[in-house]
Design a protein around this motif. Structure first.
Motif, PDB file in Angstrom:
ATOM      1  N   PHE A  28      12.512   2.978   0.597  1.00  0.00           N
ATOM      2  CA  PHE A  28      12.867   4.407   0.597  1.00  0.00           C
ATOM      3  C   PHE A  28      11.673   5.317   0.389  1.00  0.00           C
ATOM      4  CE2 PHE A  28      16.486   2.074  -1.241  1.00  0.00           C
ATOM      5  CZ  PHE A  28      17.290   2.153  -0.119  1.00  0.00           C
ATOM      6  N   ILE A  29      10.511   4.726   0.100  1.00  0.00           N
ATOM      7  CA  ILE A  29       9.343   5.574  -0.141  1.00  0.00           C
ATOM      8  C   ILE A  29       8.561   5.694   1.153  1.00  0.00           C
ATOM      9  CG2 ILE A  29       7.272   5.857  -1.538  1.00  0.00           C
ATOM     10  CD1 ILE A  29       8.664   4.141  -3.662  1.00  0.00           C
ATOM     11  N   GLU A  30       8.258   6.930   1.502  1.00  0.00           N
ATOM     12  CA  GLU A  30       7.534   7.157   2.744  1.00  0.00           C
ATOM     13  C   GLU A  30       6.133   6.553   2.659  1.00  0.00           C
ATOM     14  OE1 GLU A  30       7.344  10.844   5.517  1.00  0.00           O
ATOM     15  OE2 GLU A  30       8.449  11.466   3.730  1.00  0.00           O
ATOM     16  N   ARG A  53       0.832  -1.207   0.000  1.00  0.00           N
ATOM     17  CA  ARG A  53       0.000   0.000   0.000  1.00  0.00           C
ATOM     18  C   ARG A  53       0.864   1.254   0.000  1.00  0.00           C
ATOM     19  NH1 ARG A  53      -2.504  -3.326   3.564  1.00  0.00           N
ATOM     20  NH2 ARG A  53      -4.616  -3.965   2.977  1.00  0.00           N
ATOM     21  N   TYR A  54       0.419   2.249  -0.752  1.00  0.00           N
ATOM     22  CA  TYR A  54       0.942   3.616  -0.589  1.00  0.00           C
ATOM     23  C   TYR A  54      -0.069   4.348   0.268  1.00  0.00           C
ATOM     24  CZ  TYR A  54       4.035   2.628  -4.529  1.00  0.00           C
ATOM     25  OH  TYR A  54       4.981   2.097  -5.357  1.00  0.00           O
ATOM     26  N   GLY A  55       0.239   4.557   1.528  1.00  0.00           N
ATOM     27  CA  GLY A  55      -0.766   5.114   2.427  1.00  0.00           C
ATOM     28  C   GLY A  55      -1.904   4.129   2.556  1.00  0.00           C
ATOM     29  N   GLY A  76       1.135  -5.744 -18.116  1.00  0.00           N
ATOM     30  CA  GLY A  76      -0.115  -5.193 -17.613  1.00  0.00           C
ATOM     31  C   GLY A  76      -0.182  -3.713 -17.905  1.00  0.00           C
ATOM     32  N   PRO A  77      -1.403  -3.160 -17.850  1.00  0.00           N
ATOM     33  CA  PRO A  77      -1.550  -1.746 -18.177  1.00  0.00           C
ATOM     34  C   PRO A  77      -0.787  -0.859 -17.197  1.00  0.00           C
ATOM     35  CG  PRO A  77      -3.593  -2.634 -17.284  1.00  0.00           C
ATOM     36  CD  PRO A  77      -2.687  -3.785 -17.506  1.00  0.00           C
ATOM     37  N   SER A  78      -0.486   0.348 -17.631  1.00  0.00           N
ATOM     38  CA  SER A  78       0.311   1.243 -16.804  1.00  0.00           C
ATOM     39  C   SER A  78      -0.444   1.584 -15.517  1.00  0.00           C
ATOM     40  CB  SER A  78       0.660   2.471 -17.631  1.00  0.00           C
ATOM     41  OG  SER A  78       0.445   3.631 -16.917  1.00  0.00           O
ATOM     42  N   GLY A  79       0.271   1.581 -14.406  1.00  0.00           N
ATOM     43  CA  GLY A  79      -0.343   1.869 -13.117  1.00  0.00           C
ATOM     44  C   GLY A  79      -0.917   0.660 -12.424  1.00  0.00           C
ATOM     45  N   CYS A  80      -0.699  -0.552 -12.977  1.00  0.00           N
ATOM     46  CA  CYS A  80      -1.318  -1.745 -12.397  1.00  0.00           C
ATOM     47  C   CYS A  80      -0.482  -2.318 -11.263  1.00  0.00           C
ATOM     48  CB  CYS A  80      -1.550  -2.810 -13.464  1.00  0.00           C
ATOM     49  SG  CYS A  80      -0.029  -3.570 -14.052  1.00  0.00           S
ATOM     50  N   GLY A  81       0.692  -1.755 -11.002  1.00  0.00           N
ATOM     51  CA  GLY A  81       1.473  -2.212  -9.855  1.00  0.00           C
ATOM     52  C   GLY A  81       2.699  -3.037 -10.209  1.00  0.00           C
ATOM     53  N   LYS A  82       3.077  -3.078 -11.493  1.00  0.00           N
ATOM     54  CA  LYS A  82       4.228  -3.882 -11.913  1.00  0.00           C
ATOM     55  C   LYS A  82       5.506  -3.416 -11.212  1.00  0.00           C
ATOM     56  CE  LYS A  82       3.824  -2.674 -16.250  1.00  0.00           C
ATOM     57  NZ  LYS A  82       2.686  -1.727 -16.273  1.00  0.00           N
ATOM     58  N   SER A  83       5.769  -2.113 -11.298  1.00  0.00           N
ATOM     59  CA  SER A  83       7.012  -1.601 -10.714  1.00  0.00           C
ATOM     60  C   SER A  83       7.010  -1.800  -9.202  1.00  0.00           C
ATOM     61  CB  SER A  83       7.175  -0.115 -11.020  1.00  0.00           C
ATOM     62  OG  SER A  83       7.268   0.080 -12.404  1.00  0.00           O
ATOM     63  N   THR A  84       5.865  -1.549  -8.591  1.00  0.00           N
ATOM     64  CA  THR A  84       5.786  -1.688  -7.140  1.00  0.00           C
ATOM     65  C   THR A  84       6.134  -3.110  -6.717  1.00  0.00           C
ATOM     66  OG1 THR A  84       4.064  -0.006  -7.133  1.00  0.00           O
ATOM     67  CG2 THR A  84       4.292  -1.337  -5.146  1.00  0.00           C
ATOM     68  N   LEU A  85       5.579  -4.067  -7.440  1.00  0.00           N
ATOM     69  CA  LEU A  85       5.861  -5.471  -7.122  1.00  0.00           C
ATOM     70  C   LEU A  85       7.341  -5.780  -7.349  1.00  0.00           C
ATOM     71  CD1 LEU A  85       4.829  -8.289  -6.376  1.00  0.00           C
ATOM     72  CD2 LEU A  85       4.388  -8.691  -8.805  1.00  0.00           C
ATOM     73  N   ALA A 136      -3.991   0.516  -1.982  1.00  0.00           N
ATOM     74  CA  ALA A 136      -3.264  -0.719  -2.292  1.00  0.00           C
ATOM     75  C   ALA A 136      -2.851  -0.698  -3.759  1.00  0.00           C
ATOM     76  CB  ALA A 136      -4.128  -1.937  -2.002  1.00  0.00           C
ATOM     77  N   ALA A 137      -1.557  -0.846  -4.016  1.00  0.00           N
ATOM     78  CA  ALA A 137      -1.053  -0.871  -5.396  1.00  0.00           C
ATOM     79  C   ALA A 137      -0.799  -2.295  -5.852  1.00  0.00           C
ATOM     80  CB  ALA A 137       0.228  -0.036  -5.497  1.00  0.00           C
ATOM     81  N   VAL A 138      -0.577  -3.194  -4.897  1.00  0.00           N
ATOM     82  CA  VAL A 138      -0.406  -4.622  -5.192  1.00  0.00           C
ATOM     83  C   VAL A 138      -1.289  -5.371  -4.218  1.00  0.00           C
ATOM     84  CG1 VAL A 138       1.199  -6.559  -5.120  1.00  0.00           C
ATOM     85  CG2 VAL A 138       1.945  -4.381  -6.089  1.00  0.00           C
TER      86      VAL A 138
HETATM   87  N1  ADP Z   1       5.585   6.753  -4.672  1.00  0.00           N
HETATM   88  C1  ADP Z   1       4.252   6.531  -4.805  1.00  0.00           C
HETATM   89  N2  ADP Z   1       3.386   7.121  -3.942  1.00  0.00           N
HETATM   90  C2  ADP Z   1       2.046   6.887  -4.066  1.00  0.00           C
HETATM   91  N3  ADP Z   1       1.493   6.127  -4.997  1.00  0.00           N
HETATM   92  C3  ADP Z   1       2.283   5.509  -5.898  1.00  0.00           C
HETATM   93  C4  ADP Z   1       3.715   5.688  -5.837  1.00  0.00           C
HETATM   94  N4  ADP Z   1       4.273   4.966  -6.837  1.00  0.00           N
HETATM   95  C5  ADP Z   1       3.233   4.370  -7.490  1.00  0.00           C
HETATM   96  N5  ADP Z   1       2.057   4.687  -6.914  1.00  0.00           N
HETATM   97  C6  ADP Z   1       0.741   4.222  -7.345  1.00  0.00           C
HETATM   98  O1  ADP Z   1       0.701   2.818  -7.262  1.00  0.00           O
HETATM   99  C7  ADP Z   1       0.084   2.270  -8.410  1.00  0.00           C
HETATM  100  C8  ADP Z   1       1.002   1.295  -9.094  1.00  0.00           C
HETATM  101  O2  ADP Z   1       2.117   1.999  -9.607  1.00  0.00           O
HETATM  102  P1  ADP Z   1       3.315   1.278 -10.364  1.00  0.00           P
HETATM  103  O3  ADP Z   1       3.751   0.113  -9.559  1.00  0.00           O
HETATM  104  O4  ADP Z   1       4.335   2.282 -10.677  1.00  0.00           O
HETATM  105  O5  ADP Z   1       2.593   0.782 -11.699  1.00  0.00           O
HETATM  106  P2  ADP Z   1       3.230   0.295 -13.085  1.00  0.00           P
HETATM  107  O6  ADP Z   1       4.675   0.108 -12.892  1.00  0.00           O
HETATM  108  O7  ADP Z   1       2.492  -0.948 -13.387  1.00  0.00           O
HETATM  109  O8  ADP Z   1       2.909   1.347 -14.091  1.00  0.00           O
HETATM  110  C9  ADP Z   1      -0.330   3.426  -9.294  1.00  0.00           C
HETATM  111  O9  ADP Z   1      -1.701   3.685  -9.092  1.00  0.00           O
HETATM  112  C10 ADP Z   1       0.494   4.564  -8.792  1.00  0.00           C
HETATM  113  O10 ADP Z   1      -0.234   5.763  -8.908  1.00  0.00           O
END
Ligand code: ADP
Ligand code: MG
Lengths: 253, 302, 297
Positions: A60-62, A17-19, A41-50, A22-24
């Motif tokens: 490192f992210i608050e 979760r970001y705050g 997956g589509p952009s914003g679906c949580g790939k990078s977060t995972l 839930a991103a994943v």
């Molecule tokens: N540093 C962050 N703070 C708050 N929300 C974030 C942050 N990074 C990503 N998100 C949110 O988390 C979700 C997933 O992001 P991300 O993992 O970057 O997706 P992807 O890589 O699939 O495009 C998005 O809705 C994005 O807005």
């Protein structure tokens, strides 16, 4: 799924979760040794977060909180007493945009091994990494030039060399070609086949062709959930989920 | 019809052109200010040099413009200023940089939102207040700790000047550190660096030109600082390395002359301009250097 | 290819001694940064405590209503307070239009020429010239050459030159923040340059400009050295009636008291500092308020 393959990494019920957001969501996923796993997956679906959770880059992210476990050969990466620095020695990373240090080409590759006191001759290590990254021939005469003078494609291969010099077990790549031209992209794709001999690779990509060309397994995510995971062939030609089919055919066909 | 349109248009243009000239004049005032400052300093200083030789002025080790036998060597004033510069740099540069590192690399948004305004308040406090703080708090403190501290001493003034320029150092270094892209830090962490290694060996070196510019500006500020040193450091042109003694800076001397009823036109009056020329030249060169470096590094990350 | 799988140990959680040492260094470094930051923040507390302890007992209506005096118990700050208000108002009247017009020129009118570059660099460097040099300028030009003597006007003009670069720089930033789409839309309906600036750019930029101007004026309120240079450190037992009158100002009175040896006068200086800080705080609150109003729109 091929059960003979060893799982190097295993995500179990991972929610990030970001705050409050839930991103994943409840992702279960195994990464197999010396294979290439693509996450699409589509952009914003949580790939990078995972992906970033696999080498504790989200630390490192608050305001990021994470539930579930990520097992690396049966040790939870987020378990007590696990040192994130040590985690990153096993899990190298290549980023979306090339991010070489504003130092010389040599120092870029040598820096990580030096601060971590990795054994062996550093010159050999740098040379080996640059060769593996298919950059050696282009830079061997100017190792002391600034890395910032290289072209975008060269910079990204330098960043791959930087990760390889650490001799990690897993290499995590977050859309490594998205900032590159087609020629550089195909060079890096060729490189991936070479690296597969020795490394386990996880690659996030928005490029369907790339995923189908290079990967052994493909994970499809949508809205933070893992929708489908399986052999790349199967995911692209005989998807089990309707949503996967829509996405793959819509983007691919 | 055609001519009429032309006429009205040109009338229109006349008004616009006059406004434009007016705005231009306002912008030109700054250049005019510089030209006049340089002109005044040059004229008065050169007439000073008709009575005192340049070598006596620049290399003389005694400054006694009011008392017999008169001497016009600026070295004691320069030395006094340098003592303040060195002392204040010892306070302001490490502490300011550490503050900046904390703000940009470690602080949560909440901590940042508290500390930044505090630094802004510190930066906005008038220098005469710092002068008061020096004589009422720092000097008594120093005299408590050390035995042979004179009532007026360089150390007290230097500490306070250091505190005074600290917020500027912190804020400019913070800007420089924050202009280093996040991706660089991530790259460093990804090869197994600790936070210290990322900061000290990647981020700070990448921000070095901005940090350097901040330091140069801080030193330039310390050189030009007037009220705190006038109040706390004394009025004794004294070529010494001992910070516990009374000294006099260039700026404090200028204040001293203008406080007395020095007749205009006399040699004593002209020393004012000679000293001010040295002060102006040094600070101008440093500011030019800092601004140039700053423009360079802003281009790098744009 | 892979020869030394050194880091590929199968297990995590066995930190080597060298890694422990590196973490220790990192922790110490962080502690050092926090410690230095706390030091900087606590200095502000210390300063306020010292000023408050010394000055508060002296702060009463008599202090605000009396003129300076040789006897500490009779001394007050009235002439200095009025002098400061006079100087700062007059400075605002002079520097505000000049600074804003110069900023308009540099942002909207100036060609990309060498002269423009010279002006820009000049302004950036003027902002760093020691204030006492402005004092010398004021002494030579306004006091001596124009014969304005030690008047409020001479003080205000000196201060105006001092804060002009600051006003120009902050106004330029405020004007630059106005989106160029607004300008283009206005030009598209046939407005002249001045019409565009007056009816579209300025209204949008005004909150930012005013914030910058107020902060510049607070700097002018605290400046001491230039006013001492033009001879304002004299005994003034009246409030100015017009721009040609003699004056004293808050920081000058504070300097005067602080430079005397007696402890009572030091405490008076602290009381004066409280008055000065209150004036500054009011100005800053005003700036924050304007900035807040501006962002609301
Ligand atoms: N540093 C962050 N703070 C708050 N929300 C974030 C942050 N990074 C990503 N998100 C949110 O988390 C979700 C997933 O992001 P991300 O993992 O970057 O997706 P992807 O890589 O699939 O495009 C998005 O809705 C994005 O807005
Ligand atoms: Mg992404």
């Amino acid at each position: 799924m091929n059960t003979r393959d060893d799982a190097v990494l295993e995500a179990r019920d991972v929610t990030i979760r970001y705050g409050e957001q839930a991103a994943v969501k409840n992702v279960n996923l195994s990464i197999y040794e010396k294979k290439i796993t693509a996450i699409i997956g589509p952009s914003g679906c949580g790939k990078s977060t995972l992906l970033r959770s696999l080498n504790r880059m989200n630390d490192f992210i608050e305001h990021v909180t994470q539930d579930g476990e990520i097992l690396y050969r049966n040790t939870n990466l987020y378990g007590e007493g696990v040192d994130p620095v040590e985690v990153r020695l096993h899990m190298g990373m290549v980023f979306q945009r090339p991010n070489p240090f504003p130092k010389s080409i040599f120092r870029n590759v040598a820096w990580g091994p030096t601060i971590n006191g990795l054994p062996g001759d550093i010159n050999l290590r740098v040379e080996r990494a640059l060769k593996q990254a298919a950059l050696w021939n282009e830079v061997k005469d100017r190792l002391n030039d600034s890395a910032l003078n290289l072209s975008g494609g060269q910079q990204q291969r330098l960043c791959i060399a930087r990760a390889l010099a650490m001799e990690p077990e897993v290499i995590l790549m977050d859309e490594p070609c998205s900032a590159l031209d087609p020629v550089s992209t195909s060079r890096i794709e060729d490189l991936l086949f070479e690296l597969k001999q020795n490394y386990t690779i996880v690659i996030v990509t928005h490029n369907m062709q790339q995923a189908s060309r290079v990967s052994d397994y493909t994970a499809f995510m949508e809205n933070g959930s893992l929708i489908e995971y399986g052999d790349t062939d199967q995911v692209f030609t005989r998807p089990k989920q309707k949503r996967t089919e829509d996405y793959v055919t819509g983007r691919f066909g | 019809m055609n001519t009429m349109t032309l006429l009205t248009t040109s009338k229109y243009r006349w008004g616009e052109a006059i406004l434009r000239q007016l705005f231009f004049l306002c912008a030109l005032i700054s250049v005019l200010t510089t030209v006049i400052v340089i002109g005044i300093l040059a004229v008065e200083t050169s007439s000073f040099f008709q009575q005192v030789s340049i070598t006596d002025f620049l290399f003389g080790t005694e400054w006694r413009p009011m008392l017999e036998p008169k001497a016009y060597g600026i070295l004691p004033l320069l030395g006094g200023t340098m003592l303040i510069v060195v002392g204040s740099s010892i306070v302001a540069l490490p502490v300011g940089l550490a503050c900046a590192v904390y703000l940009s690399e470690y602080a949560s948004d909440r901590a940042r939102n508290i500390i930044k305004p505090v630094l802004e308040v510190l930066a906005g406090i008038p220098t005469v207040v710092y002068g008061y703080f020096a004589i009422s708090f720092v000097t008594p403190g120093l005299r408590f700790v050390f035995d042979d501290v004179q009532i007026f001493n360089a150390a007290s003034a230097a500490i306070v000047v250091g505190i005074m320029v600290l917020p500027m150092v912190a804020s400019l270094c913070d800007d420089a550190l924050r202009s280093v892209p996040l991706s660089l830090r991530e790259g460093a962490y990804s090869v197994g660096a600790t936070s210290y290694e990322v900061t000290a060996r990647v981020v700070v070196p990448a921000a070095l030109s901005g940090i350097f510019a901040a330091f140069v500006l801080a030193v330039s500020r310390a050189i030009g600082e007037t009220m705190a040193v006038t109040l706390a450091a004394g009025a004794t042109p004294n070529l010494t390395l001992n910070p516990l003694e009374s000294i006099q800076t260039m700026t404090a001397y200028i204040v001293q002359v203008s406080l007395g009823d020095t007749p205009s036109g006399g040699l004593a009056y002209k020393t004012l301009f000679a000293v001010a020329s040295v002060l102006f030249t040094i600070t101008l060169v440093m500011n030019l250097l800092a601004n140039k470096v700053m423009r360079k590094y802003q281009e790098v990350y744009e | 290819m892979k020869t030394s799988p050194s880091s590929n140990g199968e297990s995590l959680g066995h930190r080597s001694a060298s890694l422990r040492r590196r973490h220790l260094i990192a922790a110490l470094f962080k502690a050092l940064c926090i410690g230095f930051t706390l030091f900087a923040v606590s200095v502000l507390g210390l300063l306020i405590a010292q000023v408050g302890a010394d000055g508060l007992p002296w702060l009463d209506t008599q202090f605000l209503n009396n003129f300076p005096s040789r006897f500490p118990e009779k001394a007050g700050i009235k002439s200095a307070l009025y002098g400061t208000l006079w100087v700062v108002s007059l400075t605002a009247l002079i520097a505000l239009p000049m600074g804003v017009l110069a900023a308009i020129y540099l942002e909207d009118y100036a060609p990309a020429s060498r002269l423009t570059r010279v002006i820009e660099i000049n302004i950036a460097n003027l902002a760093g010239v020691p204030s006492i040099v402005y004092g010398i300028l004021g002494l030579a030009i306004f006091v001596r050459f124009f014969g304005l003597e030690r008047s409020v006007l001479a003080g205000a003009m000196t201060m105006s030159l001092l804060i002009l670069p600051v006003i120009i720089i902050s106004s330029k930033e405020a004007i630059r923040a106005v989106p160029s789409s607004i300008r283009l839309a206005a030009y598209a309906v046939g407005a002249t340059q001045w019409q565009v600036v007056r009816s579209h750019v300025l209204p949008a930029a005004i909150p930012g400009i005013l914030t910058g101007v107020i902060l510049a004026l607070s700097r002018a309120i605290g400046e001491t050295a230039p006013l001492i240079m033009i001879g304002a450190l004299t005994y003034v037992a009246f409030t100015p009636e017009g721009p040609m009158d003699e004056f004293t100002a808050l920081p000058i009175q504070i300097f005067n008291w602080a430079s005397r040896p007696q402890a009572e006068f030091h405490e008076l200086a602290a009381a004066g500092i409280i008055v000065l800080l209150v004036v500054l705080l009011t100005m800053n609150a005003l700036a924050v308020f304007i900035r807040y109003k501006g962002t609301q729109k």
